[in-house]
Scaffold this motif. Sequence first.
Motif, mmCIF file in Angstrom:
data_model
loop_
_atom_site.group_PDB
_atom_site.id
_atom_site.type_symbol
_atom_site.label_atom_id
_atom_site.label_comp_id
_atom_site.label_asym_id
_atom_site.label_seq_id
_atom_site.Cartn_x
_atom_site.Cartn_y
_atom_site.Cartn_z
ATOM 1 N N VAL A 125 -73.257 -44.634 -47.429
ATOM 2 C CA VAL A 125 -73.604 -45.062 -48.793
ATOM 3 C C VAL A 125 -74.447 -43.997 -49.482
ATOM 4 N N ALA A 126 -75.433 -43.471 -48.767
ATOM 5 C CA ALA A 126 -76.296 -42.440 -49.356
ATOM 6 C C ALA A 126 -75.509 -41.172 -49.678
ATOM 7 N N LEU A 127 -74.613 -40.764 -48.782
ATOM 8 C CA LEU A 127 -73.795 -39.583 -49.031
ATOM 9 C C LEU A 127 -72.889 -39.775 -50.249
ATOM 10 N N TYR B 136 -81.176 -38.137 -52.081
ATOM 11 C CA TYR B 136 -81.376 -37.417 -50.826
ATOM 12 C C TYR B 136 -82.714 -37.803 -50.191
ATOM 13 N N LEU B 137 -83.758 -37.851 -50.999
ATOM 14 C CA LEU B 137 -85.072 -38.216 -50.468
ATOM 15 C C LEU B 137 -85.087 -39.647 -49.931
ATOM 16 N N ARG B 138 -84.400 -40.560 -50.627
ATOM 17 C CA ARG B 138 -84.318 -41.933 -50.122
ATOM 18 C C ARG B 138 -83.607 -41.965 -48.778
ATOM 19 N N VAL C 272 -86.331 -47.114 -43.708
ATOM 20 C CA VAL C 272 -86.790 -46.363 -42.543
ATOM 21 C C VAL C 272 -86.266 -44.943 -42.633
ATOM 22 N N ALA C 273 -87.086 -43.995 -42.263
ATOM 23 C CA ALA C 273 -86.712 -42.583 -42.330
ATOM 24 C C ALA C 273 -85.612 -42.257 -41.332
ATOM 25 N N HIS C 274 -84.582 -41.553 -41.805
ATOM 26 C CA HIS C 274 -83.507 -41.128 -40.915
ATOM 27 C C HIS C 274 -83.832 -39.808 -40.239
ATOM 28 N N VAL C 275 -84.709 -39.021 -40.832
ATOM 29 C CA VAL C 275 -85.056 -37.726 -40.267
ATOM 30 C C VAL C 275 -85.641 -37.887 -38.876
ATOM 31 N N ARG D 115 -81.474 -35.069 -38.140
ATOM 32 C CA ARG D 115 -82.385 -34.199 -38.879
ATOM 33 C C ARG D 115 -81.681 -32.918 -39.302
ATOM 34 N N LYS D 116 -80.873 -32.370 -38.408
ATOM 35 C CA LYS D 116 -80.183 -31.119 -38.717
ATOM 36 C C LYS D 116 -79.125 -31.305 -39.796
ATOM 37 N N TYR D 117 -78.319 -32.367 -39.721
ATOM 38 C CA TYR D 117 -77.296 -32.470 -40.767
ATOM 39 C C TYR D 117 -77.869 -32.910 -42.096
ATOM 40 N N ILE D 118 -78.998 -33.592 -42.090
ATOM 41 C CA ILE D 118 -79.659 -33.896 -43.356
ATOM 42 C C ILE D 118 -80.226 -32.615 -43.962
#
Length: 128
Positions: free
Chosen positions: A35-37, A56-58, A89-92, A99-102
């Motif tokens: 959804v975010a992408l 992106y930040l969300r 919740v943070a995905h990073v 973390r790398k693909y973000i």
Amino acid sequence: MQGKLSSATHSQTVSYLKPLLSKLKKKAAPPDIRVALTEIVSFMIHRDYIKAHEAYLRMAIGNAPWPLGVTMVGIHARTGREKIFAQNVAHVMNDEVQRKYIQGLKRLMTVCQRHFPTDLTKCVDFNV
């Protein structure tokens, strides 16, 4: 020197995005990431880089007051605790691959803004 750095960054970004692309091809990406992408890509297509950056930040850090996933900070249950769910919740912090693909996605967003400029009211300042 700048060419070598750009080439290394490009290679690193390609390797960072491979897991995301394979998950998308297999339709195995988490629904909240999809959804975010979709939201980010839609804003990027319309060259609204500020809204894409906000989306992106969300996705990356969420919009919870405690973006690291902290739900209990005291000994008493809080009334708003049930409001903490996947989109907050943070995905990073989930794992290194995410973390790398973000991070790779953010690099793509920056390159798109540089190569496809728009009016300054829709740009995030990256020395465009």
